[in-house]
Design a protein around this motif. Sequence first.
Motif, PDB file in Angstrom:
ATOM      1  N   LYS A  91      10.854 -42.725  91.317  1.00  0.00           N
ATOM      2  CA  LYS A  91      10.343 -41.367  91.535  1.00  0.00           C
ATOM      3  C   LYS A  91      11.114 -40.344  90.691  1.00  0.00           C
ATOM      4  O   LYS A  91      10.526 -39.387  90.171  1.00  0.00           O
ATOM      5  N   ALA A  92      12.408 -40.548  90.572  1.00  0.00           N
ATOM      6  CA  ALA A  92      13.234 -39.574  89.849  1.00  0.00           C
ATOM      7  C   ALA A  92      13.012 -39.649  88.346  1.00  0.00           C
ATOM      8  O   ALA A  92      13.037 -38.623  87.652  1.00  0.00           O
ATOM      9  N   PHE A  93      12.798 -40.862  87.829  1.00  0.00           N
ATOM     10  CA  PHE A  93      12.638 -41.053  86.384  1.00  0.00           C
ATOM     11  C   PHE A  93      11.433 -41.965  86.129  1.00  0.00           C
ATOM     12  O   PHE A  93      11.587 -43.156  85.853  1.00  0.00           O
ATOM     13  N   PRO A  94      10.230 -41.398  86.206  1.00  0.00           N
ATOM     14  CA  PRO A  94       9.034 -42.239  86.096  1.00  0.00           C
ATOM     15  C   PRO A  94       8.742 -42.739  84.684  1.00  0.00           C
ATOM     16  O   PRO A  94       7.969 -43.685  84.514  1.00  0.00           O
ATOM     17  N   ARG A  95       9.334 -42.110  83.674  1.00  0.00           N
ATOM     18  CA  ARG A  95       9.037 -42.488  82.292  1.00  0.00           C
ATOM     19  C   ARG A  95      10.311 -42.856  81.546  1.00  0.00           C
ATOM     20  O   ARG A  95      11.366 -42.243  81.763  1.00  0.00           O
ATOM     21  N   PRO A  96      10.234 -43.820  80.625  1.00  0.00           N
ATOM     22  CA  PRO A  96      11.405 -44.188  79.830  1.00  0.00           C
ATOM     23  C   PRO A  96      11.677 -43.162  78.729  1.00  0.00           C
ATOM     24  O   PRO A  96      10.829 -42.311  78.446  1.00  0.00           O
ATOM     25  N   GLY A  97      12.879 -43.268  78.130  1.00  0.00           N
ATOM     26  CA  GLY A  97      13.205 -42.389  77.014  1.00  0.00           C
ATOM     27  C   GLY A  97      14.599 -41.808  77.058  1.00  0.00           C
ATOM     28  O   GLY A  97      14.998 -41.083  76.148  1.00  0.00           O
ATOM     29  N   HIS A  98      15.356 -42.115  78.114  1.00  0.00           N
ATOM     30  CA  HIS A  98      16.740 -41.638  78.216  1.00  0.00           C
ATOM     31  C   HIS A  98      17.630 -42.876  78.239  1.00  0.00           C
ATOM     32  O   HIS A  98      17.592 -43.668  79.190  1.00  0.00           O
ATOM     33  N   ALA A  99      18.433 -43.067  77.205  1.00  0.00           N
ATOM     34  CA  ALA A  99      19.163 -44.318  77.021  1.00  0.00           C
ATOM     35  C   ALA A  99      20.027 -44.690  78.212  1.00  0.00           C
ATOM     36  O   ALA A  99      20.015 -45.844  78.669  1.00  0.00           O
ATOM     37  N   PHE A 100      20.777 -43.749  78.744  1.00  0.00           N
ATOM     38  CA  PHE A 100      21.677 -44.038  79.856  1.00  0.00           C
ATOM     39  C   PHE A 100      20.876 -44.387  81.108  1.00  0.00           C
ATOM     40  O   PHE A 100      21.174 -45.372  81.799  1.00  0.00           O
TER      41      PHE A 100
END
Length: 437
Positions: free
Chosen positions: A304-313
């Motif tokens: 829910k907090a990060f539904p999409r990829p794209g942040h390496a960490f």
Amino acid sequence: MAQRDTYGLPLSTTSDEAAALYREGVALMLSAWPDAAEVLDVASDADPEFALAHAARARLHAIHSETAEARSRVAIARKKRVRTEREASHVDVLSLALGGQSQQALASALAHVERWPRDVIILSLPLGAFGLFAFSGMADHNQAKVELCARHAAAFPEEDWWFLTYYGWSLAENGVVARGRAMLERAIELRRENANTAHALAHAMFESGANDAAEALIADWLPDYPRGGILHGHIAWHAALVALERGDADGALAIYADKVRHSVSQGTPINIISDAASLLWRLQAYGHAVPEGLWQDAAAFARKAFPRPGHAFVDSHMALLEAATGDSAGLDRRIAALDEMVGNGALGAGAIVPTIGRAALAFAGEDYGGCAHILEPMAADVARIGGSNAQREVIEDTLLVALMRSDEATKARALLDRRLHRRPSPRDSRWLSGLAA
């Protein structure tokens, strides 16, 4: 009389109240201490045209992962009265950073502090585990942080608590641990109500293997930090790492349940998710049982907090969660998306991010030889995902355990020797003794 900030820089407000509240609010923000938002809001109320009060509030929104609010507030700052070139540049740099233009923000921040090094809100942007340097995709961001602090050290008093904190932390992360720790210990003496210093000091103690000192620091300091403090759960996570170092899985899980888990922590989503994923992954990798439901609970919050990829960490930790919960389809989709970003040059950290996903999938499937084969050639690039040494060590632990479980004793011993040379570790010593048996 002209108003000035804590570091002597002019402020474009004629209100004594607004200036005083701005100085107080910025100090609270730089300390990661509660009430900064309320103080900065009153500063804006005292002088609604005071651009830097709005800009500081925007920065605080960003620290709390309130992206829409941050962008809205910095847009207000851009429309307000700005009387000096420094203030205009300050707002412009924050606009870039809060607008997601990280590379441009980094370049602009570095140019800004060349002219105004004592503008600490801007100087803070490249620093820290989640700063613009750390999330730039650079492999040598620890060195870059040290060089930035060294370059501007002469601009600050020898006993400035804020500068000592970030210079000391940067040094400790970059291997100059004793000097960094001494700076941090002085900083917390100068301002005890400073969560950023307590946090950085825990990191310095981790870097030197000073587990007893770290445990004592957290036990003494954390009860005085309000539960609503943004770093409360994360500093407790450091105590859980110390418990794991001793082999005390029950103690680590008790800390997780009481202070780190998303249902009890008031930290930012990026800390909550990375703390959960890395702690639970360590527990399992070290041979301890993870209680039923904990993985699924953490993964549901993370999706829910990060539904999409794209942040390496974030993606590196999401991969651990997806692998541990058996969500191979979700992890395959993430890896495919990350591969495409790498191919398009849209992921600064590069191929290490999907590599971590593949290695996590192999490890969770007990293909330890495959995990080591995937991860070992890329191990030197793990720093590119950002975060701190302590946070990234979970990836090195994965490689180490994979080597040990795939009968690569020579490589495992070499890696353990390097780690023990850097810092003493009871766990690593136990592992090395087991390999020698």
